[in-house]
Enzyme design. Sequence first.
Site, short mmCIF file in Angstrom:
data_model
loop_
_atom_site.label_atom_id
_atom_site.label_comp_id
_atom_site.label_asym_id
_atom_site.label_seq_id
_atom_site.Cartn_x
_atom_site.Cartn_y
_atom_site.Cartn_z
N CYS A 1 -8.64 -35.58 39.50
CA CYS A 1 -7.29 -35.17 39.21
C CYS A 1 -6.63 -34.68 40.44
O CYS A 1 -5.24 -34.81 40.30
CB CYS A 1 -7.51 -33.70 38.44
SG CYS A 1 -8.49 -32.50 39.01
N HIS B 1 -9.85 -32.49 29.05
CA HIS B 1 -9.48 -34.14 29.46
C HIS B 1 -10.94 -34.92 29.29
O HIS B 1 -11.85 -34.51 29.60
CB HIS B 1 -9.00 -34.28 30.80
CG HIS B 1 -7.64 -33.79 31.06
ND1 HIS B 1 -7.16 -32.93 32.21
CD2 HIS B 1 -6.49 -33.93 30.34
CE1 HIS B 1 -5.96 -32.61 32.13
NE2 HIS B 1 -5.50 -33.22 30.95
C1 CIR Z 1 -4.08 -28.10 33.88
O1 CIR Z 1 -4.35 -27.36 33.06
O2 CIR Z 1 -3.24 -29.04 33.35
C2 CIR Z 1 -4.31 -27.73 35.01
N1 CIR Z 1 -4.67 -26.44 35.56
C3 CIR Z 1 -5.58 -28.61 35.43
C4 CIR Z 1 -5.24 -30.25 35.39
C5 CIR Z 1 -6.57 -31.04 35.92
N2 CIR Z 1 -6.54 -32.33 35.76
C6 CIR Z 1 -7.31 -33.27 35.34
O3 CIR Z 1 -8.56 -32.89 35.44
N3 CIR Z 1 -7.05 -34.39 35.32
#
Ligand code: CIR
Length: 254
Positions: A245, A158
């Site tokens: 997140c 991201h």
């Molecule tokens: C994913 O791959 O979607 C989750 N394991 C990690 C998401 C992390 N989100 C973020 O950094 N905004």
Amino acid sequence: MTTLALVRSVPSAFARALSAVVPDPPIDVALARAQHAAYVDALARAGASIERLPALDDSPDSVFVEDSAVVVGAVALITRPGAPSRRDETESVAAAIGRHLDVVRMEAPATLDGGDCMRVGDTLYVGRSARTNAEGVAALRRLSVRVVDVPMPATVLHLKCVCSPLGGDRVLLAEGSIDSAVFSGADVVFVPATETYAANAVAIGRSVLVAAGHPRTADALSQQGFEVLPVATSEARKADGSLTCQSILLERTG
Ligand code: CIR
């Protein structure tokens, strides 16, 4: 101005969270819960009020609430996450946010993760990652905000894996990740490439939550006048998560 932080507990299924590399050792759910509790404490210490979303114990990535919504002024865009396994996370976020803001839903074929969106001043920077497509960016443009696309290297999940907002016009950015010229007009504070993971920080007023174990980033932020609150992230990191997140921040006046 006050900040409301929406958070959700670490689910029982967290050991099955998405990750680019199978974690070894595996995720320790009990430790993840302790680290998440410390994260929420740090948000509160930084001055945020906390609102807890209902737990989604069978949704492995549901602690990463940021990806389900993008707040633009008085409107929250409820996303259609890029990973199909995460699309059951959004409705409970919409219900909670709908008590504070107007809600708009993103429709297929658009996909977008909140982790790809960074608001700085009147501009929303949007990473064109594997999770966020052109239709997703177009849905943001319909919200009357200035949107700047940022092409992302394929290896970066991201946009906010390599940068984060520090309030006002300031941006924290990992050296050697994306071209700082993208943020023209912003005041960029650099994180050394060796501490890229710490470029994802949560700034609330004069406080900033920083991933523990990144001393050069902590120093850089102290020099900017921030009170640095280190937060342990070993278990979230195994699931490709970091700090922004784990919350959705709503700014409220009065
Ligand atoms: C994913 O791959 O979607 C989750 N394991 C990690 C998401 C992390 N989100 C973020 O950094 N905004």
